[in-house]
Design a protein around this motif. Structure first.
Motif, PDB file in Angstrom:
ATOM      1  N   VAL A  95      33.486  27.225  32.334  1.00  0.00           N
ATOM      2  CA  VAL A  95      34.446  26.344  32.986  1.00  0.00           C
ATOM      3  C   VAL A  95      34.775  26.958  34.361  1.00  0.00           C
ATOM      4  CG1 VAL A  95      35.301  25.468  30.782  1.00  0.00           C
ATOM      5  CG2 VAL A  95      36.364  27.494  31.772  1.00  0.00           C
ATOM      6  N   VAL A  96      35.942  26.693  34.909  1.00  0.00           N
ATOM      7  CA  VAL A  96      36.312  27.229  36.225  1.00  0.00           C
ATOM      8  C   VAL A  96      36.539  28.744  36.094  1.00  0.00           C
ATOM      9  CG1 VAL A  96      37.979  27.089  38.111  1.00  0.00           C
ATOM     10  CG2 VAL A  96      37.362  25.022  36.821  1.00  0.00           C
ATOM     11  N   VAL A  97      35.816  29.522  36.906  1.00  0.00           N
ATOM     12  CA  VAL A  97      35.790  30.980  36.740  1.00  0.00           C
ATOM     13  C   VAL A  97      36.715  31.657  37.746  1.00  0.00           C
ATOM     14  CG1 VAL A  97      34.287  32.989  36.566  1.00  0.00           C
ATOM     15  CG2 VAL A  97      33.365  30.722  36.059  1.00  0.00           C
ATOM     16  N   LEU A  98      37.536  32.582  37.244  1.00  0.00           N
ATOM     17  CA  LEU A  98      38.485  33.312  38.085  1.00  0.00           C
ATOM     18  C   LEU A  98      38.356  34.811  37.851  1.00  0.00           C
ATOM     19  CD1 LEU A  98      41.974  31.586  38.154  1.00  0.00           C
ATOM     20  CD2 LEU A  98      40.297  31.809  39.960  1.00  0.00           C
TER      21      LEU A  98
ATOM     22  N   GLU B 185      47.059  36.515  32.299  1.00  0.00           N
ATOM     23  CA  GLU B 185      45.887  37.394  32.136  1.00  0.00           C
ATOM     24  C   GLU B 185      44.720  36.936  33.011  1.00  0.00           C
ATOM     25  OE1 GLU B 185      46.729  38.641  27.468  1.00  0.00           O
ATOM     26  OE2 GLU B 185      45.545  36.861  27.923  1.00  0.00           O
ATOM     27  N   ILE B 186      44.520  35.615  33.099  1.00  0.00           N
ATOM     28  CA  ILE B 186      43.364  35.099  33.854  1.00  0.00           C
ATOM     29  C   ILE B 186      43.552  35.304  35.356  1.00  0.00           C
ATOM     30  CG2 ILE B 186      42.089  32.990  34.444  1.00  0.00           C
ATOM     31  CD1 ILE B 186      42.618  32.078  31.508  1.00  0.00           C
ATOM     32  N   TYR B 187      44.787  35.208  35.819  1.00  0.00           N
ATOM     33  CA  TYR B 187      45.066  35.421  37.253  1.00  0.00           C
ATOM     34  C   TYR B 187      45.292  36.899  37.579  1.00  0.00           C
ATOM     35  CZ  TYR B 187      45.426  30.670  39.202  1.00  0.00           C
ATOM     36  OH  TYR B 187      45.148  29.408  39.697  1.00  0.00           O
ATOM     37  N   ASP B 188      45.014  37.810  36.617  1.00  0.00           N
ATOM     38  CA  ASP B 188      45.501  39.194  36.736  1.00  0.00           C
ATOM     39  C   ASP B 188      45.138  39.880  38.044  1.00  0.00           C
ATOM     40  OD1 ASP B 188      43.223  41.455  35.046  1.00  0.00           O
ATOM     41  OD2 ASP B 188      42.759  39.650  36.153  1.00  0.00           O
ATOM     42  N   ASN B 189      43.865  39.806  38.477  1.00  0.00           N
ATOM     43  CA  ASN B 189      43.485  40.539  39.691  1.00  0.00           C
ATOM     44  C   ASN B 189      42.944  39.620  40.784  1.00  0.00           C
ATOM     45  OD1 ASN B 189      41.041  39.824  38.593  1.00  0.00           O
ATOM     46  ND2 ASN B 189      40.363  41.910  38.159  1.00  0.00           N
TER      47      ASN B 189
END
Length: 340
Positions: A195-198, A323-327
């Protein structure tokens, strides 16, 4: 102990200059693999400087190859245990999307797979497709669950021709052609549909997904238009951390029982939910949650399910927006997408 038993496993990753390719190379090297990667122009320092740095982690060979040139991947896959097909034409703004995106994607995929057959050593090919091949279709009402049997509707897409129509079409057709080729030639093929990768990656330039998902912080209206288009066509904004995607790629290469296609996403959310989260976590960016467009979803209408992947034994590490936006905010600053 025989010499062969302590030989490093070797993997080929196509598209090493790209966002996902660079993250996958890093993880493979950290896991003790020897890696061969392909780029279109090894002399392009701006695009490939991160590969020089990754060579400090382990044996990494950088080779020239072009999806449009027959046989140009022969050297890259020779002697490899696994081939990760990550490179793909990405020129969504081309004047001839049928030729330069759709046909180029199909021909390029088959070109690499022919090299894998000639190599004779490749135990498994892992093809990176996209959730765009799963979720672009007319959907009425709420509560839809899309799994690996779900396909984007090529007739519907080509009839409605949105600005990015060729991208999902290219992914559907390259998946189907790769599957047909694999069956004909006895290739063990697994397809992953992220899906959309971060998340942060070694590459100095990120795919559209990173600028898009930082657009609420950066104010980049063109990038925000991409997120809006994803939510409008998909019925949600499905997310996955780049590290989870790379772990899933390696898991599916090594897992003997893996077969067919796998969705890869850990969270189905909406622009409204993301905006509220970002406004709370990063108040310094003044995210405007009061003036969001009125046509946005409050809750996801669609769930892109990764149950098949989880059922095989894979576990996502990054499951919440936090968690997904962590870095990725730090990564966005490093790339110049956000002010420091």
């Amino acid at each position: 102990m025989s010499a062969s038993s302590d030989k490093k496993k070797t993997a080929c990753v196509t598209g090493g200059s790209g966002y996902i390719g660079s993250a996958l190379i890093k993880m493979l090297l950290e896991k003790g693999y020897a890696v061969k990667t392909t780029v279109r122009n090894p002399d392009d320092v701006a695009k490939n400087s991160h590969l020089k740095e990754l060579q400090a982690l382990g044996p990494l060979e950088v080779l020239r190859a072009d999806l449009g040139e027959q046989g140009s991947f022969d050297e890259a896959v020779a002697g490899c245990d696994y081939a990760f097909l990550v490179a793909a034409p990405m020129n969504v703004r081309t004047k001839d999307p049928q030729k330069e995106l759709v046909e180029a994607a199909v021909h390029g995929t088959l070109n690499v797979m022919r090299s894998c057959v000639r190599a004779g050593t490749v135990k498994r090919v892992v093809l990176t497709s996209s959730a765009a091949a799963v979720a672009t279709r007319p959907l009425e009402g709420d509560g839809h669950v899309l799994d690996e049997d779900s396909w984007s509707d090529v007739e519907y897409i080509t009839a409605n021709k949105s600005p990015f129509w060729a991208y999902p079409v290219s992914k559907v057709l390259l998946e189907k052609e790769a599957s047909r080729f694999a069956q004909e030639h006895g290739v063990s093929l697994v397809t992953i549909c992220p899906v959309v990768v971060l998340g942060a990656a070694p590459a100095r330039k990120a795919d559209a997904s990173v600028p898009a998902m930082l657009s609420l912080l950066s104010g980049d209206q063109a990038a925000f238009g991409v997120v809006k288009a994803i939510e409008a066509t998909t019925g949600c904004v499905p997310l996955v951390h780049v590290d989870d995607l790379c772990r899933a790629e390696i898991f599916l290469a090594e897992e003997t029982a893996a077969a067919g296609r796998y969705n890869c996403g850990s969270l189905n959310t909406t622009i409204v939910e993301i905006a509220r989260f970002l406004a709370h976590k990063y108040p310094q960016y003044n995210v405007n949650t009061d003036n969001l467009p009125g046509d946005l979803l409050e809750k996801p209408r669609v769930c892109l399910s990764s149950e098949k992947l989880v059922g095989q034994g894979f576990e996502f590490k990054y499951k919440t927006l936090d968690e997904i936006y962590d870095n990725v905010v730090e990564y966005g600053k490093a790339l110049g997408l956000l002010p420091n």
